[in-house]
Design a protein around this motif. Structure first.
Motif, PDB file in Angstrom:
ATOM      1  N   VAL A   1       0.959  -1.347   0.090  1.00  0.00           N
ATOM      2  CA  VAL A   1       0.013   0.073  -0.061  1.00  0.00           C
ATOM      3  C   VAL A   1       0.870   1.207   0.080  1.00  0.00           C
ATOM      4  CG1 VAL A   1      -1.919   1.101   1.356  1.00  0.00           C
ATOM      5  CG2 VAL A   1      -1.625  -1.186   1.232  1.00  0.00           C
ATOM      6  N   ILE A   2       1.859   1.208   0.742  1.00  0.00           N
ATOM      7  CA  ILE A   2       3.020   2.277   1.026  1.00  0.00           C
ATOM      8  C   ILE A   2       3.653   2.492  -0.359  1.00  0.00           C
ATOM      9  CG2 ILE A   2       4.763   3.481   2.084  1.00  0.00           C
ATOM     10  CD1 ILE A   2       3.367   1.954   4.783  1.00  0.00           C
ATOM     11  N   SER A   3       4.215   1.478  -0.959  1.00  0.00           N
ATOM     12  CA  SER A   3       5.205   1.704  -1.789  1.00  0.00           C
ATOM     13  C   SER A   3       4.617   2.236  -3.033  1.00  0.00           C
ATOM     14  CB  SER A   3       6.172   0.305  -1.918  1.00  0.00           C
ATOM     15  OG  SER A   3       5.251  -0.978  -2.314  1.00  0.00           O
ATOM     16  N   LYS A   4       3.499   1.579  -3.345  1.00  0.00           N
ATOM     17  CA  LYS A   4       2.611   1.759  -4.545  1.00  0.00           C
ATOM     18  C   LYS A   4       1.819   2.960  -4.476  1.00  0.00           C
ATOM     19  CE  LYS A   4       1.331  -1.499  -7.243  1.00  0.00           C
ATOM     20  NZ  LYS A   4       0.687  -2.664  -7.847  1.00  0.00           N
ATOM     21  N   GLU A   5       1.481   3.366  -3.271  1.00  0.00           N
ATOM     22  CA  GLU A   5       0.856   4.487  -3.113  1.00  0.00           C
ATOM     23  C   GLU A   5      -0.846   4.155  -3.559  1.00  0.00           C
ATOM     24  OE1 GLU A   5       2.674   8.767  -1.761  1.00  0.00           O
ATOM     25  OE2 GLU A   5       2.267   8.407  -4.040  1.00  0.00           O
ATOM     26  N   ILE A   6      -1.341   3.143  -3.161  1.00  0.00           N
ATOM     27  CA  ILE A   6      -2.451   2.702  -3.884  1.00  0.00           C
ATOM     28  C   ILE A   6      -3.680   2.819  -2.751  1.00  0.00           C
ATOM     29  CG2 ILE A   6      -1.802   0.900  -5.257  1.00  0.00           C
ATOM     30  CD1 ILE A   6      -2.570  -1.321  -3.355  1.00  0.00           C
ATOM     31  N   SER A   7      -4.864   3.049  -3.483  1.00  0.00           N
ATOM     32  CA  SER A   7      -6.032   3.439  -2.423  1.00  0.00           C
ATOM     33  C   SER A   7      -7.050   2.351  -2.654  1.00  0.00           C
ATOM     34  CB  SER A   7      -6.742   4.941  -2.976  1.00  0.00           C
ATOM     35  OG  SER A   7      -5.754   5.567  -2.764  1.00  0.00           O
ATOM     36  N   VAL A   8      -7.792   2.174  -1.428  1.00  0.00           N
ATOM     37  CA  VAL A   8      -8.757   1.230  -1.329  1.00  0.00           C
ATOM     38  C   VAL A   8     -10.105   2.058  -0.890  1.00  0.00           C
ATOM     39  CG1 VAL A   8      -9.980  -0.682  -0.361  1.00  0.00           C
ATOM     40  CG2 VAL A   8      -7.573  -0.860  -0.662  1.00  0.00           C
ATOM     41  N   VAL A   9     -10.955   2.223  -1.700  1.00  0.00           N
ATOM     42  CA  VAL A   9     -12.156   3.097  -1.733  1.00  0.00           C
ATOM     43  C   VAL A   9     -13.393   2.197  -1.482  1.00  0.00           C
ATOM     44  CG1 VAL A   9     -13.506   5.057  -2.638  1.00  0.00           C
ATOM     45  CG2 VAL A   9     -10.796   4.931  -3.214  1.00  0.00           C
ATOM     46  N   GLY A  10     -14.391   2.542  -0.528  1.00  0.00           N
ATOM     47  CA  GLY A  10     -15.690   1.687  -0.203  1.00  0.00           C
ATOM     48  C   GLY A  10     -16.613   2.707  -1.015  1.00  0.00           C
ATOM     49  N   ASN A  11     -17.716   2.012  -1.399  1.00  0.00           N
ATOM     50  CA  ASN A  11     -18.527   2.749  -2.210  1.00  0.00           C
ATOM     51  C   ASN A  11     -19.998   2.161  -1.757  1.00  0.00           C
ATOM     52  OD1 ASN A  11     -17.281   4.189  -4.612  1.00  0.00           O
ATOM     53  ND2 ASN A  11     -16.314   2.132  -4.284  1.00  0.00           N
ATOM     54  N   LEU A  12     -20.986   2.865  -1.081  1.00  0.00           N
ATOM     55  CA  LEU A  12     -22.105   2.710  -0.559  1.00  0.00           C
ATOM     56  C   LEU A  12     -23.107   3.020  -1.609  1.00  0.00           C
ATOM     57  CD1 LEU A  12     -23.709   1.523   1.904  1.00  0.00           C
ATOM     58  CD2 LEU A  12     -23.816   4.068   2.494  1.00  0.00           C
ATOM     59  N   VAL A  13     -24.367   2.970  -1.471  1.00  0.00           N
ATOM     60  CA  VAL A  13     -25.331   3.274  -2.512  1.00  0.00           C
ATOM     61  C   VAL A  13     -25.354   4.912  -2.836  1.00  0.00           C
ATOM     62  CG1 VAL A  13     -27.257   3.746  -0.955  1.00  0.00           C
ATOM     63  CG2 VAL A  13     -27.822   3.040  -3.192  1.00  0.00           C
ATOM     64  N   GLY A  14     -25.511   4.994  -4.163  1.00  0.00           N
ATOM     65  CA  GLY A  14     -25.217   6.602  -4.368  1.00  0.00           C
ATOM     66  C   GLY A  14     -26.315   7.398  -3.666  1.00  0.00           C
ATOM     67  N   THR A  15     -26.028   8.969  -4.172  1.00  0.00           N
ATOM     68  CA  THR A  15     -27.051  10.013  -3.511  1.00  0.00           C
ATOM     69  C   THR A  15     -28.092  10.029  -4.396  1.00  0.00           C
ATOM     70  OG1 THR A  15     -25.865  11.588  -4.761  1.00  0.00           O
ATOM     71  CG2 THR A  15     -24.974  11.032  -2.460  1.00  0.00           C
ATOM     72  N   TYR A  16     -29.028  10.959  -3.854  1.00  0.00           N
ATOM     73  CA  TYR A  16     -30.453  11.211  -4.750  1.00  0.00           C
ATOM     74  C   TYR A  16     -29.846  12.039  -5.976  1.00  0.00           C
ATOM     75  CZ  TYR A  16     -34.627  13.382  -5.916  1.00  0.00           C
ATOM     76  OH  TYR A  16     -35.965  13.628  -6.487  1.00  0.00           O
ATOM     77  N   THR A  17     -28.807  12.866  -5.999  1.00  0.00           N
ATOM     78  CA  THR A  17     -28.409  13.467  -7.223  1.00  0.00           C
ATOM     79  C   THR A  17     -27.894  12.508  -8.200  1.00  0.00           C
ATOM     80  OG1 THR A  17     -27.742  15.468  -5.888  1.00  0.00           O
ATOM     81  CG2 THR A  17     -26.851  15.031  -8.076  1.00  0.00           C
ATOM     82  N   ASP A  18     -27.111  11.519  -7.690  1.00  0.00           N
ATOM     83  CA  ASP A  18     -26.550  10.377  -8.407  1.00  0.00           C
ATOM     84  C   ASP A  18     -27.591   9.772  -9.155  1.00  0.00           C
ATOM     85  OD1 ASP A  18     -23.845  10.624  -7.856  1.00  0.00           O
ATOM     86  OD2 ASP A  18     -24.027   9.371  -6.081  1.00  0.00           O
ATOM     87  N   LEU A  19     -28.901   9.523  -8.634  1.00  0.00           N
ATOM     88  CA  LEU A  19     -29.823   8.771  -9.180  1.00  0.00           C
ATOM     89  C   LEU A  19     -30.711   9.874 -10.130  1.00  0.00           C
ATOM     90  CD1 LEU A  19     -31.746   6.275  -9.104  1.00  0.00           C
ATOM     91  CD2 LEU A  19     -33.208   7.263  -7.486  1.00  0.00           C
ATOM     92  N   VAL A  20     -30.794  11.077 -10.077  1.00  0.00           N
ATOM     93  CA  VAL A  20     -31.271  11.922 -11.036  1.00  0.00           C
ATOM     94  C   VAL A  20     -30.134  11.948 -12.198  1.00  0.00           C
ATOM     95  CG1 VAL A  20     -31.797  14.170 -11.629  1.00  0.00           C
ATOM     96  CG2 VAL A  20     -32.289  13.465  -9.394  1.00  0.00           C
ATOM     97  N   GLU A  21     -28.972  11.827 -11.988  1.00  0.00           N
ATOM     98  CA  GLU A  21     -28.138  11.938 -12.991  1.00  0.00           C
ATOM     99  C   GLU A  21     -28.167  10.491 -13.906  1.00  0.00           C
ATOM    100  OE1 GLU A  21     -24.149  12.452 -11.931  1.00  0.00           O
ATOM    101  OE2 GLU A  21     -24.694  14.565 -11.110  1.00  0.00           O
ATOM    102  N   LEU A  22     -28.395   9.398 -13.354  1.00  0.00           N
ATOM    103  CA  LEU A  22     -28.458   8.029 -13.832  1.00  0.00           C
ATOM    104  C   LEU A  22     -29.656   7.927 -14.585  1.00  0.00           C
ATOM    105  CD1 LEU A  22     -27.403   5.123 -14.033  1.00  0.00           C
ATOM    106  CD2 LEU A  22     -28.677   4.586 -11.973  1.00  0.00           C
ATOM    107  N   MET A  23     -30.914   8.582 -14.033  1.00  0.00           N
ATOM    108  CA  MET A  23     -32.095   8.548 -14.825  1.00  0.00           C
ATOM    109  C   MET A  23     -32.001   9.426 -16.001  1.00  0.00           C
ATOM    110  SD  MET A  23     -34.229   6.397 -13.446  1.00  0.00           S
ATOM    111  CE  MET A  23     -32.861   5.409 -13.201  1.00  0.00           C
ATOM    112  N   THR A  24     -31.272  10.467 -16.074  1.00  0.00           N
ATOM    113  CA  THR A  24     -31.012  11.396 -17.203  1.00  0.00           C
ATOM    114  C   THR A  24     -30.298  10.583 -18.268  1.00  0.00           C
ATOM    115  OG1 THR A  24     -31.142  13.275 -15.911  1.00  0.00           O
ATOM    116  CG2 THR A  24     -30.047  13.407 -18.176  1.00  0.00           C
ATOM    117  N   LEU A  25     -29.339   9.720 -17.953  1.00  0.00           N
ATOM    118  CA  LEU A  25     -28.638   8.914 -18.854  1.00  0.00           C
ATOM    119  C   LEU A  25     -29.418   7.865 -19.392  1.00  0.00           C
ATOM    120  CD1 LEU A  25     -25.029   8.458 -16.939  1.00  0.00           C
ATOM    121  CD2 LEU A  25     -25.662   9.902 -19.251  1.00  0.00           C
ATOM    122  N   THR A  26     -30.483   7.072 -18.611  1.00  0.00           N
ATOM    123  CA  THR A  26     -31.287   6.034 -19.029  1.00  0.00           C
ATOM    124  C   THR A  26     -32.300   6.657 -20.035  1.00  0.00           C
ATOM    125  OG1 THR A  26     -30.825   4.931 -16.826  1.00  0.00           O
ATOM    126  CG2 THR A  26     -32.777   4.388 -17.967  1.00  0.00           C
ATOM    127  N   ALA A  27     -32.934   7.850 -19.896  1.00  0.00           N
ATOM    128  CA  ALA A  27     -33.789   8.414 -20.532  1.00  0.00           C
ATOM    129  C   ALA A  27     -33.161   8.801 -21.992  1.00  0.00           C
ATOM    130  CB  ALA A  27     -34.201   9.657 -19.988  1.00  0.00           C
TER     131      ALA A  27
END
Length: 342
Positions: A280-306
């Motif tokens: 982790v240190i030598s390569k400076e890599i990151s581990v990023v957790g991801n929960l369900v998205g926000t309301y704004t994310d859902l609005v954007e996703l529905m725009t792409l879907t439409a």
């Protein structure tokens, strides 16, 4: 009304007759379910994996991916009206706590989570609130978008977070092209300029990924084959690996596919990440957790879907066949997402 109810962990839920929900507060919204997604999280709920985290009172109705038509609204609701076609953000949030105030409503301190700690949408009606409903373009059908409320939203959320670092010439590796991953591939193609490589054990899943925007695919026969395939394609490793599996070994090999300063986005769950700290240190890599998205994310996703830039691949079941859908999901017989239609 009919509702699929969980009475005991480690036992199959049952289809029960229960009372219809009623409007009791000014921000309440009752939605007639047009479709409810069947998610791997539902299997984990039945197994009891979420019991100590969410602590729901049993029995309750499953179903956290829901879309349909507004049936009734409370006195203060003016963003939707009866008859409107809507998709439901999976969380019912307060709008007043710190996270809600800064747009991080998926971390609301007073949220309920229908289908996980409150009555969900594998039923004929569901009670939610005005903050959770997103009006849909009339061209969209509930059965074609319902699972985007969680699986699609979670997949999109991870891509949205990583998008600023996925510039032209960058490499994104998607591990798993199933219910979440096939949405992630489309989101990457829609909002980033990254070269997209998809890894999966299923040739049919890889074939689908190629039609959705993947530039390269790798059949995951062995870990060595995956490592070599990614190394040859990316010439140094991925800038970002999106792990939509999170178990069965995917969570262990995913960090090994990164270049220096790369990021491992964890979306699927069930396994355990094991990383030597020196790496982790030598390569400076990151581990990023991801929960369900926000309301704004859902609005954007529905725009792409439409706009037709995101398409949900589904297998439909009647509500009465919910147990069949859960069994097919458990046995790996579902391509895309299973959808219950009352």
């Amino acid at each position: 009304m009919k509702a699929l109810r969980l009475h005991r962990y480690q036992q199959a839920p049952s289809m029960d007759e229960i009372d219809e929900p009623k409007v009791s507060g000014p921000w309440d919204v009752i939605v007639e379910i047009g479709a409810a997604g069947v998610c791997r999280t539902d299997l984990h709920i039945i197994e009891g994996q979420w019991a100590e985290i969410q602590k729901p009172d049993l029995p309750y109705t499953l179903g956290h991916e829901n879309a349909g038509w507004v049936r009734e609204v409370g006195s203060a609701v003016d963003n939707v009206k009866p008859g409107d076609l809507v998709i439901l953000h999976p969380l019912v949030t307060c709008g007043l706590c710190g996270p809600c105030r800064i747009g991080q409503d998926s971390h609301c301190e007073r949220a309920s989570f229908p289908g996980i700690n409150a009555d969900g949408g594998m039923a004929e009606l569901i009670l939610t609130n005005a903050r959770a409903v997103v009006k849909l373009d009339p061209s969209l059908a509930p059965s074609k978008v319902a699972a985007l409320a969680d699986a699609g939203l979670t997949a999109y959320h991870a891509v949205r977070k990583a998008a600023s670092g996925l510039f032209p010439g960058s490499h994104a590796v998607v591990f798993g092209a199933g219910g979440l991953g096939h949405i992630g591939v489309q989101a990457l193609a829609a909002i980033t300029s990254a070269e997209i490589t998809v890894v999966d054990r299923s040739e049919s899943a890889l074939e689908l990924a190629r039609t959705l925007g993947a530039h390269h695919t790798i059949l995951a026969t062995t870990d060595d084959a995956v490592r070599k395939g990614v190394r040859d394609i990316t010439e140094g490793g991925a800038h970002v690996v999106f792990d939509y599996v999170g178990e069965l070994g995917a969570e262990k090999i995913s960090p090994q596919l990164l270049r220096n300063r790369g990021s491992h986005y964890v979306i699927g769950y069930g396994g355990a990440i094991e990383l030597p700290t020196i790496e982790v240190i030598s390569k400076e890599i990151s581990v990023v957790g991801n929960l369900v998205g926000t309301y704004t994310d859902l609005v954007e996703l529905m725009t792409l879907t439409a706009k037709g830039q995101v398409t949900l691949h589904t297998s439909e079941y009647p509500l009465d066949a919910a147990l069949d859908a859960l069994d097919d999901l458990h046995r790996g017989r579902v391509v895309g997402r299973a959808i219950l239609v009352p």
